[in-house]
Every structure is written in C-alpha cells, then in structure tokens.
Design an enzyme around this catalytic site. Structure first.
Site, PDB file in Angstrom:
ATOM      1  N   LYS A 141       3.501  36.152  48.944  1.00  0.00           N
ATOM      2  CA  LYS A 141       4.336  36.724  50.015  1.00  0.00           C
ATOM      3  C   LYS A 141       5.810  36.758  49.596  1.00  0.00           C
ATOM      4  CE  LYS A 141       5.912  32.762  52.519  1.00  0.00           C
ATOM      5  NZ  LYS A 141       7.270  32.368  52.335  1.00  0.00           N
ATOM      6  N   LYS A 199      15.555  30.773  45.435  1.00  0.00           N
ATOM      7  CA  LYS A 199      14.136  30.477  45.638  1.00  0.00           C
ATOM      8  C   LYS A 199      13.244  31.688  45.329  1.00  0.00           C
ATOM      9  CE  LYS A 199      10.440  28.458  47.035  1.00  0.00           C
ATOM     10  NZ  LYS A 199       9.804  27.379  46.290  1.00  0.00           N
ATOM     11  N   LYS A 223      -5.199  26.019  44.817  1.00  0.00           N
ATOM     12  CA  LYS A 223      -4.980  25.179  43.634  1.00  0.00           C
ATOM     13  C   LYS A 223      -5.587  23.818  43.913  1.00  0.00           C
ATOM     14  CE  LYS A 223      -0.694  23.206  43.353  1.00  0.00           C
ATOM     15  NZ  LYS A 223       0.758  23.158  43.252  1.00  0.00           N
ATOM     16  N   CYS A 239       3.086  30.867  49.184  1.00  0.00           N
ATOM     17  CA  CYS A 239       4.444  31.169  48.702  1.00  0.00           C
ATOM     18  C   CYS A 239       4.510  32.371  47.763  1.00  0.00           C
ATOM     19  CB  CYS A 239       5.042  29.942  48.034  1.00  0.00           C
ATOM     20  SG  CYS A 239       5.401  28.632  49.220  1.00  0.00           S
ATOM     21  N   PHE A 253       2.703  27.208  33.158  1.00  0.00           N
ATOM     22  CA  PHE A 253       2.453  28.443  33.927  1.00  0.00           C
ATOM     23  C   PHE A 253       2.025  29.572  33.000  1.00  0.00           C
ATOM     24  CE2 PHE A 253       3.668  29.004  38.538  1.00  0.00           C
ATOM     25  CZ  PHE A 253       3.354  27.705  38.855  1.00  0.00           C
ATOM     26  N   GLU A 308       2.808  22.043  46.370  1.00  0.00           N
ATOM     27  CA  GLU A 308       1.701  21.364  47.038  1.00  0.00           C
ATOM     28  C   GLU A 308       0.894  20.623  45.979  1.00  0.00           C
ATOM     29  OE1 GLU A 308      -0.363  24.112  49.643  1.00  0.00           O
ATOM     30  OE2 GLU A 308       1.562  24.822  50.402  1.00  0.00           O
TER      31      GLU A 308
HETATM   32  N1  LIG Z   1       4.196  25.243  51.316  1.00  0.00           N
HETATM   33  C1  LIG Z   1       5.007  25.093  50.278  1.00  0.00           C
HETATM   34  O1  LIG Z   1       4.610  24.563  49.229  1.00  0.00           O
HETATM   35  C2  LIG Z   1       6.427  25.561  50.338  1.00  0.00           C
HETATM   36  C3  LIG Z   1       7.304  25.235  49.279  1.00  0.00           C
HETATM   37  C4  LIG Z   1       8.614  25.697  49.340  1.00  0.00           C
HETATM   38  C5  LIG Z   1       9.031  26.500  50.386  1.00  0.00           C
HETATM   39  N2  LIG Z   1       8.138  26.822  51.382  1.00  0.00           N
HETATM   40  C6  LIG Z   1       8.629  27.666  52.475  1.00  0.00           C
HETATM   41  O2  LIG Z   1       8.762  26.832  53.612  1.00  0.00           O
HETATM   42  C7  LIG Z   1       8.478  27.550  54.806  1.00  0.00           C
HETATM   43  C8  LIG Z   1       7.369  26.851  55.564  1.00  0.00           C
HETATM   44  O3  LIG Z   1       6.199  26.868  54.744  1.00  0.00           O
HETATM   45  P1  LIG Z   1       4.928  26.001  55.108  1.00  0.00           P
HETATM   46  O4  LIG Z   1       3.979  26.177  53.983  1.00  0.00           O
HETATM   47  O5  LIG Z   1       5.339  24.638  55.506  1.00  0.00           O
HETATM   48  O6  LIG Z   1       4.398  26.814  56.396  1.00  0.00           O
HETATM   49  P2  LIG Z   1       3.443  26.325  57.555  1.00  0.00           P
HETATM   50  O7  LIG Z   1       2.976  27.539  58.241  1.00  0.00           O
HETATM   51  O8  LIG Z   1       2.475  25.318  57.006  1.00  0.00           O
HETATM   52  O9  LIG Z   1       4.399  25.499  58.533  1.00  0.00           O
HETATM   53  C9  LIG Z   1       5.304  26.032  59.446  1.00  0.00           C
HETATM   54  C10 LIG Z   1       5.244  25.169  60.709  1.00  0.00           C
HETATM   55  O10 LIG Z   1       6.306  25.508  61.592  1.00  0.00           O
HETATM   56  C11 LIG Z   1       5.824  25.408  62.932  1.00  0.00           C
HETATM   57  N3  LIG Z   1       6.719  26.167  63.801  1.00  0.00           N
HETATM   58  C12 LIG Z   1       6.900  27.510  63.860  1.00  0.00           C
HETATM   59  N4  LIG Z   1       7.879  27.801  64.753  1.00  0.00           N
HETATM   60  C13 LIG Z   1       8.331  26.617  65.246  1.00  0.00           C
HETATM   61  C14 LIG Z   1       9.345  26.262  66.161  1.00  0.00           C
HETATM   62  N5  LIG Z   1      10.108  27.182  66.770  1.00  0.00           N
HETATM   63  N6  LIG Z   1       9.527  24.951  66.443  1.00  0.00           N
HETATM   64  C15 LIG Z   1       8.778  24.002  65.848  1.00  0.00           C
HETATM   65  N7  LIG Z   1       7.801  24.296  64.955  1.00  0.00           N
HETATM   66  C16 LIG Z   1       7.594  25.578  64.652  1.00  0.00           C
HETATM   67  C17 LIG Z   1       4.407  25.958  62.837  1.00  0.00           C
HETATM   68  O11 LIG Z   1       3.608  25.568  63.922  1.00  0.00           O
HETATM   69  C18 LIG Z   1       3.945  25.355  61.497  1.00  0.00           C
HETATM   70  O12 LIG Z   1       3.310  24.102  61.674  1.00  0.00           O
HETATM   71  C19 LIG Z   1       8.137  28.968  54.339  1.00  0.00           C
HETATM   72  O13 LIG Z   1       9.288  29.743  54.384  1.00  0.00           O
HETATM   73  C20 LIG Z   1       7.687  28.760  52.907  1.00  0.00           C
HETATM   74  O14 LIG Z   1       7.844  29.913  52.133  1.00  0.00           O
HETATM   75  C21 LIG Z   1       6.864  26.355  51.380  1.00  0.00           C
END
Ligand SMILES: NC(=O)c1ccc[n+]([C@@H]2O[C@H](COP(=O)([O-])OP(=O)(O)OC[C@H]3O[C@@H](n4cnc5c(N)ncnc54)[C@H](O)[C@@H]3O)[C@@H](O)[C@H]2O)c1
Length: 439
Positions: free
Chosen positions: A265, A206, A324, A262, A251, A154
């Site tokens: 959890k 990951k 951050k 991330c 880091f 992010e």
């Molecule tokens: N945020 C990051 O920087 C990042 C980086 C790498 C990996 N990830 C991983 O990616 C995944 C998502 O993270 P995030 O930060 O984007 O989470 P988030 O909670 O911001 O986004 C998830 C989205 O999915 C939607 N959703 C849930 N079920 C759904 C469905 N059945 N159909 C359609 N939409 C649905 C939710 O409403 C939400 O908007 C996690 O596993 C996280 O660990 C996140």
C-alpha cells in the site's frame, strides 16, 4: 513524561508498550472494542514475539492504561502519538487518511496549548500540513505538530522500537524538538542516530525507504524470471552480487514477493501522491515493482500446473498464511494470494500456518485450513512453501514424504535445504533456481 498513543494496532500497541517500558506514563486509546478489551486484560491482540511479556510487565508496573476515548487525563499529556491506520482506499491507489483526521478531531478538546502531537503513521507527503490546519481550526491555536515515522518490522517490533537503527523527526519549532528529544532520551543515550529535519522530508523518509526495499525485492525477483528461462540460479546470483557492500545481501532473496500492511500500500500511495503533485513519472517505476511482485504469485500456480496438469480436484497444501514468519498479519499476504489463485485454478487447497489460522478462518472463510501439519499434508499432490516459518524449514522431509500422495514441493521462499528434501525423495522446485541442474 505523560503521553497518549492513539490507535493500538501493530504499530501503536508496540509503541505504547515500548514507551511504558522506557518509564513513560502511557494512555493508550483504541477505537476497536475487541482490541481494547484484549489489551486491558493483558493480551496482545496479534502475534508479536516478546510483546505479551512486556505488556504484562508494564501493566504490573502500573504505567500504562488503555481507554476507548480521551478524558480529562489526556489534558495532562505532554505528547500525543498518532498511530492509526492509513490503508489503501478501495478502488484507488491512494492512502486513506480519514482515520488521522478523526483522531485529531477527537484529540482537539484535550490538547493543551504546549502539548506536542507526533504523527507516526505512514502518510502521503503533505498530510501533516492538512492535519495542522484541522487542529488549528479546532483549537484556535497553532499546533505543535511533528512527524516521527516508524521503521519497526513485525516479528521484531518491540526490539526495533526500543533499539531502532535511527529516529527521524520532522519539526517546525524548537519546543517540539525539545519534547521529542526528551521522550527518546534513553534510546538516543545509547548512541542511536537522531535525525531532525523538516516535516515533508520526515513524511517522505518512510515511503522512500519502503519503495527502496520493495524495489530491491522486485529486482531480485525480476532476475529470477530471467534465471528461470536461462538455466541460471537467482539464489547464487543474489549471493554473488550481495557481497558488493554497495548492494548488500539483505532483502535480496527471490521468492513469492512482498506483502503485509505496509510495502504494497505504501508504494501505491506514493504513486498516487506523486501524481497529485504532478511528478507521477518520477515514481512510474513503482508500477513495475508492484507488477513484478504480483507476477511471482501466479508463477507458483503455473509451476504446480506444469507438474500436475489440470488442478481440478488435486490437493495442494499451502504452508504458511502470514505475510512473513513470526507474524499473524494476513494483510496483502502473498501466501493467501497463492492459496486463492490455486483454488481458483480448481485445486482442493488446504492452508496450514502455525499461528494465524483463526485469522484465516475469519477473513478468508472460503479457504480450508488445517492446524496439524501432518494432517494438512496427508494425501497432498503438492506442497507449496509460502511463508518461511521455522517449523517448515526444520520439518523432517522423510516424515512428510510418508503421508503425501505425491512428493512434490514448490519452495516459494528459497528457504528449504534442497539436498535434504531431495535425499528424502522429494521433487523440489525452488523459484528462480534450476536446483536439479545445480545439485
Ligand atoms: N505494521 C507495521 O509494521 C508498521 C510499521 C511502520 C509503520 N506502520 C504504519 O503505522 C500505521 C498503523 O499501522 P498498523 O499496522 O498498526 O495498523 P492497524 O490497522 O493494525 O492499527 C490501527 C489501529 O488504529 C485504531 N484506530 C483507528 N482510528 C482510531 C481512532 N480515531 N482512535 C483510536 N484508535 C483508532 C484501529 O482500530 C486499529 O486498531 C500505518 O500508517 C502503517 O503504514 C506500520
């Protein structure tokens, strides 16, 4: 290619927009009505530099649409990316994978036999195999399921998506590999490493990467604990060890630790999954990594108390709320945790953040917030720098000194120019440093 991106949060919205920028035809599916309508109206529902402009551009080009559910158009897609959340289960360390299960159930009726499903969410190893069984039961066909972990950060999410340092895919079949190579072709043509592996390895990459990064931060924070009682300086220590290429200096800045949606959890889910697999002791050390990280938050409260005595009724202004800078993500934010701990200790806490105060008001209504930095600092008995936004690093310490009741600042991120603040009359306490001795 025609693709769908399912789940449009920090990861999915960025990925969908990046895929559209690369020229693919994208259908974004989002269950949250507010997020969906924001995206449909050309608004990114969270703060991410560069993403709003990119969204406007791909919407104008017409190669992205946003929907609440699949419809017959999804049947035309060659590839479906799963980007839904995998948060920590309440009362447990394990990841909640139910959103992935719901997403594949909803997708099943619209999944062509030759279409590929690519999981991008961060998952416990073995999740993909469970999803493959569920898809096979729902469609009657053996699915083309691959795992394609995401490494975006992010704050630089779009750039990281368009120019990643590597692409990893876990595959079981040649057709899936061909489709994945094609979707990322314009990125790999630039020389980006493309690592093809088996699915469990891709799932593990990951969580292993995040565990390593968390370990690096907690390592230097552990050194800070030692430095604080021995008169050493953890910032100089980090610099000195970081010149060793095998260690590296990224880091390695001590402070109030890691947070966000991330790292915390992911290391907990890794411990839970390793336990289920009977090898919990292999990652037992992650419990210490987590504990060191959480201890740094309470260290700030100890320092403020050491300086001010009983905090009851003392005004403490917390600078920063997001986990951050360049993000408005408050999930497991150390800044919020510090603000809550100070409040629990009796302080009259005011939180300032350049971007995320609406989110703070919504999610943490018990915390007082103030949008204007000068107003937030006025009459403060102490400032705590909790998120190293540029606005704080570049703030004029003399101007701030004129409005506070007591010129005391705790630098929880080792982000401030110590001498500049001291010359303006501040007592500056930086985590892991004895700055008074070193100047
Ligand atoms: N945020 C990051 O920087 C990042 C980086 C790498 C990996 N990830 C991983 O990616 C995944 C998502 O993270 P995030 O930060 O984007 O989470 P988030 O909670 O911001 O986004 C998830 C989205 O999915 C939607 N959703 C849930 N079920 C759904 C469905 N059945 N159909 C359609 N939409 C649905 C939710 O409403 C939400 O908007 C996690 O596993 C996280 O660990 C996140």
């Amino acid at each position: 290619m025609k693709i769908t991106v399912i789940g449009l949060g920090y990861l999915g919205a960025t990925h969908a927009i990046a895929m559209a920028e690369l020229g693919h035809d994208v259908i974004g599916i989002e269950a949250n009505p507010q997020r969906l309508s924001d995206l449909q109206n050309g608004k990114v529902p969270f703060y991410e530099p560069g993403l709003p402009e990119a969204l406007v551009s791909v919407l104008a080009k017409g190669n992205i649409v946003f929907k609440a559910d699949h419809d017959s158009e999804s049947l035309e897609a060659d590839l479906h990316f799963l980007c839904v959340g995998t948060p920590q289960l309440p009362g447990s360390y394990a990841a909640n994978t139910e959103y992935l299960h719901s997403a594949v159930q909803a997708l099943a009726p619209y999944l062509r036999e030759d279409a590929v499903v690519a999981g991008k969410s961060t998952v416990p190893v073995g999740t993909s195999a469970e999803l493959a069984l569920a898809l096979q039961a729902a469609t009657g066909n053996r699915p083309h399921l691959v795992w394609n972990p995401e490494f975006l950060r992010e704050g630089t999410a779009l750039e990281d998506s368009l120019r990643p340092d590597r692409i990893v895919i876990g595959v079981n079949d040649e057709h899936s590999e061909t489709v994945m190579r094609k979707v990322y072709e314009s990125i790999t043509d630039l020389g980006t490493p493309f690592i093809v592996t088996d699915i469990p390895t891709a799932e593990l990459v990951k969580v292993a990467a995040n565990s390593f990064l968390a370990t690096k931060i907690s390592f230097i924070n552990a050194m800070a604990e030692i430095a604080e009682v021995s008169g050493a300086d953890a910032v100089q220590l980090a610099q000195a060890i970081g010149y060793d290429e095998r260690i590296g200096n990224k880091f390695l800045r001590n402070g109030i630790g890691f947070g966000g949606g991330c790292l915390p959890k992911d290391i907990r889910a890794f411990m839970a999954r390793a336990d289920e697999l009977g090898v919990g002791s292999a990652v037992d050390f992650l419990a210490d990594i987590d504990a060191i990280n959480l201890r740094r938050r309470s260290r700030v409260v100890d320092l403020v108390t050491q300086e001010l005595g009983d905090l009851t009724g003392k005004k403490v202004t917390v600078l920063g709320a997001a986990f951050k800078p360049d993000s408005d993500d408050l999930r497991d934010s150390p800044a919020i945790a510090v603000a809550q701990l100070l409040q629990a200790a009796g302080a009259n806490v005011v939180v300032h953040d350049p971007i995320s105060l609406d989110q703070v008001n919504l999610n943490y209504p018990a915390l007082a917030t103030e949008q204007d930095l000068m107003v937030a600092a006025t009459d403060a008995d102490a400032l705590v720098l909790a998120t190293e936004w540029r606005e704080y690093r570049e703030a004029d310490p003399a101007v701030l000194a004129a409005v506070v009741a007591n010129a005391l600042i705790i630098d929880g991120r080792n982000a401030l120019a110590v001498e500049r603040w001291q010359n303006a009359g501040w007592r500056l306490i930086a985590l892991g440093r004895n700055v008074e001795a070193s100047i």
